[in-house]
Design a protein around this motif. Sequence first.
Motif, PDB file in Angstrom:
ATOM      1  N   ALA A 194     -11.229   0.726  20.406  1.00 17.17           N
ATOM      2  CA  ALA A 194     -12.188   0.053  19.543  1.00 17.17           C
ATOM      3  C   ALA A 194     -11.555  -1.213  18.965  1.00 17.17           C
ATOM      4  O   ALA A 194     -10.343  -1.251  18.721  1.00 17.17           O
ATOM      5  N   PRO A 195     -12.343  -2.272  18.732  1.00 17.13           N
ATOM      6  CA  PRO A 195     -11.778  -3.545  18.264  1.00 17.13           C
ATOM      7  C   PRO A 195     -11.393  -3.566  16.792  1.00 17.13           C
ATOM      8  O   PRO A 195     -10.672  -4.456  16.354  1.00 17.13           O
ATOM      9  N   GLU A 196     -11.880  -2.600  16.008  1.00 18.07           N
ATOM     10  CA  GLU A 196     -11.607  -2.614  14.580  1.00 18.07           C
ATOM     11  C   GLU A 196     -10.137  -2.284  14.285  1.00 18.07           C
ATOM     12  O   GLU A 196      -9.516  -1.477  14.969  1.00 18.07           O
ATOM     13  N   GLY A 197      -9.623  -2.933  13.257  1.00 14.65           N
ATOM     14  CA  GLY A 197      -8.256  -2.668  12.840  1.00 14.65           C
ATOM     15  C   GLY A 197      -7.939  -3.427  11.566  1.00 14.65           C
ATOM     16  O   GLY A 197      -8.501  -4.488  11.313  1.00 14.65           O
ATOM     17  N   THR A 198      -7.042  -2.891  10.752  1.00 13.75           N
ATOM     18  CA  THR A 198      -6.657  -3.547   9.510  1.00 13.75           C
ATOM     19  C   THR A 198      -5.153  -3.432   9.312  1.00 13.75           C
ATOM     20  O   THR A 198      -4.485  -2.616   9.950  1.00 13.75           O
ATOM     21  N   GLY A 199      -4.628  -4.262   8.429  1.00 14.84           N
ATOM     22  CA  GLY A 199      -3.214  -4.193   8.097  1.00 14.84           C
ATOM     23  C   GLY A 199      -2.349  -5.049   8.991  1.00 14.84           C
ATOM     24  O   GLY A 199      -2.819  -5.998   9.625  1.00 14.84           O
ATOM     25  N   SER A 200      -1.097  -4.696   9.052  1.00 11.95           N
ATOM     26  CA  SER A 200      -0.103  -5.482   9.767  1.00 11.95           C
ATOM     27  C   SER A 200      -0.300  -5.439  11.286  1.00 11.95           C
ATOM     28  O   SER A 200      -0.671  -4.405  11.850  1.00 11.95           O
ATOM     29  N   HIS A 201      -0.028  -6.587  11.946  1.00 14.03           N
ATOM     30  CA  HIS A 201       0.005  -6.589  13.408  1.00 14.03           C
ATOM     31  C   HIS A 201       1.216  -5.809  13.912  1.00 14.03           C
ATOM     32  O   HIS A 201       1.231  -5.344  15.054  1.00 14.03           O
ATOM     33  N   ARG A 202       2.235  -5.717  13.092  1.00 10.35           N
ATOM     34  CA  ARG A 202       3.501  -5.064  13.435  1.00 10.35           C
ATOM     35  C   ARG A 202       4.153  -5.683  14.674  1.00 10.35           C
ATOM     36  O   ARG A 202       4.641  -4.981  15.554  1.00 10.35           O
ATOM     37  N   ILE A 203       4.131  -6.994  14.739  1.00  6.53           N
ATOM     38  CA  ILE A 203       4.782  -7.704  15.828  1.00  6.53           C
ATOM     39  C   ILE A 203       5.187  -9.088  15.335  1.00  6.53           C
ATOM     40  O   ILE A 203       4.527  -9.662  14.464  1.00  6.53           O
ATOM     41  N   ALA A 204       6.291  -9.593  15.864  1.00  5.60           N
ATOM     42  CA  ALA A 204       6.693 -10.978  15.643  1.00  5.60           C
ATOM     43  C   ALA A 204       7.087 -11.553  16.995  1.00  5.60           C
ATOM     44  O   ALA A 204       7.517 -10.825  17.897  1.00  5.60           O
ATOM     45  N   VAL A 205       6.909 -12.856  17.146  1.00  4.32           N
ATOM     46  CA  VAL A 205       7.192 -13.536  18.407  1.00  4.32           C
ATOM     47  C   VAL A 205       8.394 -14.448  18.202  1.00  4.32           C
ATOM     48  O   VAL A 205       8.363 -15.331  17.335  1.00  4.32           O
ATOM     49  N   ALA A 206       9.453 -14.238  18.967  1.00  7.68           N
ATOM     50  CA  ALA A 206      10.677 -15.032  18.813  1.00  7.68           C
ATOM     51  C   ALA A 206      10.778 -16.055  19.933  1.00  7.68           C
ATOM     52  O   ALA A 206      10.683 -15.714  21.116  1.00  7.68           O
ATOM     53  N   GLY A 207      10.941 -17.317  19.561  1.00 10.27           N
ATOM     54  CA  GLY A 207      11.044 -18.370  20.550  1.00 10.27           C
ATOM     55  C   GLY A 207      11.499 -19.659  19.918  1.00 10.27           C
ATOM     56  O   GLY A 207      12.124 -19.663  18.855  1.00 10.27           O
ATOM     57  N   SER A 208      11.185 -20.780  20.569  1.00  2.00           N
ATOM     58  CA  SER A 208      11.661 -22.079  20.092  1.00  2.00           C
ATOM     59  C   SER A 208      10.538 -22.994  19.615  1.00  2.00           C
ATOM     60  O   SER A 208      10.730 -24.184  19.452  1.00  2.00           O
ATOM     61  N   LEU A 209       9.339 -22.426  19.380  1.00  2.00           N
ATOM     62  CA  LEU A 209       8.227 -23.249  18.923  1.00  2.00           C
ATOM     63  C   LEU A 209       8.306 -23.556  17.435  1.00  2.00           C
ATOM     64  O   LEU A 209       7.657 -24.465  16.941  1.00  2.00           O
ATOM     65  N   GLY A 210       9.075 -22.770  16.700  1.00  4.72           N
ATOM     66  CA  GLY A 210       9.165 -22.966  15.264  1.00  4.72           C
ATOM     67  C   GLY A 210       8.816 -21.692  14.521  1.00  4.72           C
ATOM     68  O   GLY A 210       8.560 -20.650  15.126  1.00  4.72           O
ATOM     69  N   VAL A 211       8.807 -21.786  13.202  1.00  9.69           N
ATOM     70  CA  VAL A 211       8.482 -20.654  12.338  1.00  9.69           C
ATOM     71  C   VAL A 211       7.124 -20.912  11.709  1.00  9.69           C
ATOM     72  O   VAL A 211       6.947 -21.878  10.970  1.00  9.69           O
ATOM     73  N   PHE A 212       6.159 -20.055  12.018  1.00 10.51           N
ATOM     74  CA  PHE A 212       4.799 -20.267  11.536  1.00 10.51           C
ATOM     75  C   PHE A 212       3.967 -19.012  11.765  1.00 10.51           C
ATOM     76  O   PHE A 212       4.414 -18.060  12.422  1.00 10.51           O
TER      77      PHE A 212
END
Length: 210
Positions: free
Chosen positions: A179-197
Amino acid sequence: MNNITAHAGIDAIVLEVSDPEAATAFYDAAFGLGDRLRVRATEAPTTGFRGFVLSLVVAQPSTVDNLVGTAVATGATIVKPAKKSFWGYGGVLRAPDGTLWKIATSAKKDTAPANRDIDSFVLLLGVDNVKHTKQFYVDRGLAVAKSFGSKYVEFDTPSESIKLALYGRRAAAKDAGVAPEGTGSHRIAVAGSLGVFADPDGFEWESTTA
């Protein structure tokens, strides 16, 4: 376009989990992605669909079955059983930490001995507005490799990096079998060289060295 980031990619996916030791043991045994997948502790609340799917693209059906079998034996649960479709063969799993994984191939028959080789590691973000989020990443220096209007976008990233793709949130959830519903944290971070945002849907990016 920013020439510094034009060829930037994703170096690692950081999953935020309640039990890092257990998650590390699971992922080492199930997929063997090495430094491309990292975990760290969190107690941030999250319910339902977290807005993303991690996808492993492989060469043939036996590789799908091999990876699925190992993951299930190590603690994953099946969300969508692996099967043939008009586009190929694949299925969806939920890891013990709750992350959704799609294991798939465009091939419908095996053409080589069974193996566990992974051709591509893809981060698929389910976003509220594909065109808007696409432009956000283009403005940060990513080039578009494939685009199907407001439905799907895949960015041009180095072959050795993790690929980034966008799907509408409801479409991403449907494809994953949840189901598409969801709340709270994504619980993921993306590490790379694009910057911090943070992107328009709240997905956090950080420096690879963070």
